[in-house]
Design a protein around this motif. Structure first.
Motif, PDB file in Angstrom:
ATOM      1  N   UNK A   1      -6.938   2.988   0.225  1.00  0.00           N
ATOM      2  CA  UNK A   1      -6.544   3.870  -1.059  1.00  0.00           C
ATOM      3  C   UNK A   1      -5.100   4.109  -1.461  1.00  0.00           C
ATOM      4  N   UNK A   2      -4.505   4.495  -0.183  1.00  0.00           N
ATOM      5  CA  UNK A   2      -2.977   5.265  -0.542  1.00  0.00           C
ATOM      6  C   UNK A   2      -2.159   3.908  -0.286  1.00  0.00           C
ATOM      7  N   UNK A   3      -1.364   3.390  -1.304  1.00  0.00           N
ATOM      8  CA  UNK A   3      -0.145   2.282  -0.904  1.00  0.00           C
ATOM      9  C   UNK A   3       0.815   2.988  -0.031  1.00  0.00           C
TER      10      UNK A   3
ATOM     11  N   UNK B   1       0.197   6.041  10.060  1.00  0.00           N
ATOM     12  CA  UNK B   1      -0.064   7.438  10.348  1.00  0.00           C
ATOM     13  C   UNK B   1      -1.467   7.450  11.517  1.00  0.00           C
ATOM     14  N   UNK B   2      -1.473   8.629  11.981  1.00  0.00           N
ATOM     15  CA  UNK B   2      -2.393   8.921  12.861  1.00  0.00           C
ATOM     16  C   UNK B   2      -2.867  10.481  12.696  1.00  0.00           C
TER      17      UNK B   2
ATOM     18  N   UNK C   1      -8.472  10.340  -0.240  1.00  0.00           N
ATOM     19  CA  UNK C   1      -7.769   9.293  -0.639  1.00  0.00           C
ATOM     20  C   UNK C   1      -6.396   9.306   0.078  1.00  0.00           C
ATOM     21  N   UNK C   2      -5.818  10.421   0.320  1.00  0.00           N
ATOM     22  CA  UNK C   2      -4.428  10.396   0.728  1.00  0.00           C
ATOM     23  C   UNK C   2      -4.452  10.016   2.288  1.00  0.00           C
ATOM     24  N   UNK C   3      -5.495  10.127   3.019  1.00  0.00           N
ATOM     25  CA  UNK C   3      -5.356   9.410   4.270  1.00  0.00           C
ATOM     26  C   UNK C   3      -6.033   8.217   4.482  1.00  0.00           C
TER      27      UNK C   3
ATOM     28  N   UNK D   1       4.499  13.700  -1.420  1.00  0.00           N
ATOM     29  CA  UNK D   1       3.307  14.776  -1.465  1.00  0.00           C
ATOM     30  C   UNK D   1       3.500  16.085  -1.371  1.00  0.00           C
ATOM     31  N   UNK D   2       3.438  16.751  -0.206  1.00  0.00           N
ATOM     32  CA  UNK D   2       3.782  18.078  -0.079  1.00  0.00           C
ATOM     33  C   UNK D   2       4.434  18.373   1.165  1.00  0.00           C
TER      34      UNK D   2
END
Length: 383
Positions: free
Chosen positions: A48-50, A57-58, A42-44, A136-137
């Protein structure tokens, strides 16, 4: 065999390989906690990720002899580019993150690929690791490898630091986590400050009302945006991101672990505490199937944990650096400490991450007995 790095597409096989390589490279580390694979997917996933509403991102996969040996992401965020340079943003600032590598050769090839993509987007400064946003992290673990991370915190192998620095990166900011015992009262000075606040009729510290979750979340995020607005690395959460985060956090949010402080009826501070979900997830292997979902739901009815994590707290800017701000912080910490011990059986707390130069928060963490137990370092390099 030489390492080959390629940008992955949207196909299921590539995305699966990108997610799964983290599991193979870390499976021998007793302190690594496998994330839920669905959460990583979901993160990538832009659907799903607003975050993808303001970022691009790549994702790159490293292979040797047709076998996956590493991964990395590269990101350009319009909100970061719009942020002040002195706060870690500004024109030309790009990020990379989600790095996993089998060896130094792989790490070097992955970082070079991420830098090449950032240059192609016109970036002139590279900061990492940030996976995918500061929310995130963020940061590379450089201290505290001997114990597992708490919920929503990252973990890396000790070898990564040398690999990142060998690529020409220098530390720009440390993010510290503070460990403290909570199964005994805080020092007398803190208790006196709390007692003084309780006698102040202008002050009210209350729990959030989960029945008004959306309203309470908006209130807390409003305080957060004001309180953290001048912090290094800060980017505001968009309304869609607030909704997204709220849905993810709601199952592990408990009313007695989130406090709002009011002064003369005005909400001016908050503190969010989460039970350490990682204590339960460690044995799940990254999946809720076939029966882990039932185990998790049962546990969430009345979780018992060793550790509570404080990921977020803040006081409105106009009160910062005042005695009142510290008093409100200590009151919220003490009230949540009591609930954590009596209801959840916790004996340990973790506050963080905290910017190394955030003197106000550092002072509060130390006054309640906190000591740095993990350091996550952000690196930068001119492209």
């Amino acid at each position: 065999m030489t390492v080959q790095v390629r940008q992955i597409g949207v196909g299921k096989a590539d995305r699966k390989a990108f997610v799964d390589i983290q599991f193979r490279l870390n499976e021998g580390d007793p302190n690594w906690v496998p994330p839920l694979k669905d959460e990583v997917h979901g993160l990538i996933d832009p659907r799903k990720n607003p975050w993808f509403g303001h970022g691009e991102a790549a994702f790159f996969l490293a292979e040797r002899g047709g076998r996956a040996v590493g991964r990395i992401s590269a990101q350009v965020d319009s909100l970061v580019i719009a942020a002040p340079v002195e706060q870690g943003g500004g024109p030309g600032t790009g990020h990379w993150g989600m790095i996993e590598a089998e060896d130094g050769e792989t790490a070097a090839a992955l970082i070079a690929a991420a830098e090449g993509w950032l240059r192609g987007k016109g970036m002139t400064r590279s900061i990492g690791p940030i996976s995918i946003s500061i929310w995130d992290e963020p940061g590379l673990l450089v201290q505290g490898f001997d114990h597992p991370p708490t919920v929503m915190m990252g973990h890396h192998q000790p070898t990564y630091q040398a690999w990142v620095e060998a690529a020409g990166y220098a530390g720009v900011k440390d993010l510290n986590a503070y460990d403290l015992r909570i199964d005994k009262p805080f020092p007398d000075l803190v208790q006196r400050i709390v007692s003084s606040g309780e006698r102040n009729t202008r002050i009210r510290v209350r729990r959030v009302d989960k029945k008004k979750f959306a309203e309470e979340a908006a209130l807390i995020l409003g305080i957060l945006n004001d309180a953290w607005g001048d912090n290094w690395g800060f980017v505001p959460l968009t309304p869609d991101e607030i909704t997204y985060v709220g849905k993810k956090l709601r199952p592990i949010v408990f009313e007695d672990l989130i406090m709002v402080a009011e002064v003369e009826g005005e909400p001016v501070a908050f503190m969010i505490t989460l039970p350490d979900l990682n204590e339960k997830l460690r044995g799940f292997g990254g999946s809720l199937l076939p029966f882990n979902w039932a185990k998790l739901l049962w546990w969430l009815r009345r979780p018992k944990v060793r550790t509570m994590r404080v990921p977020l707290m803040g006081v409105v800017k106009r009160l910062q650096a005042t005695r009142l701000a510290s008093q409100l912080a200590f009151m919220m910490i003490e009230y949540i400490r009591r609930e954590s011990v009596s209801r959840y059986g916790a004996t340990r707390g973790e506050i963080g991450w905290i910017l190394e130069d955030n003197q106000g928060m550092v002072s509060i963490a130390r006054m309640v007995g906190g000591e740095v137990n993990k350091v996550y370092r952000l690196y930068q390099k001119a492209l």
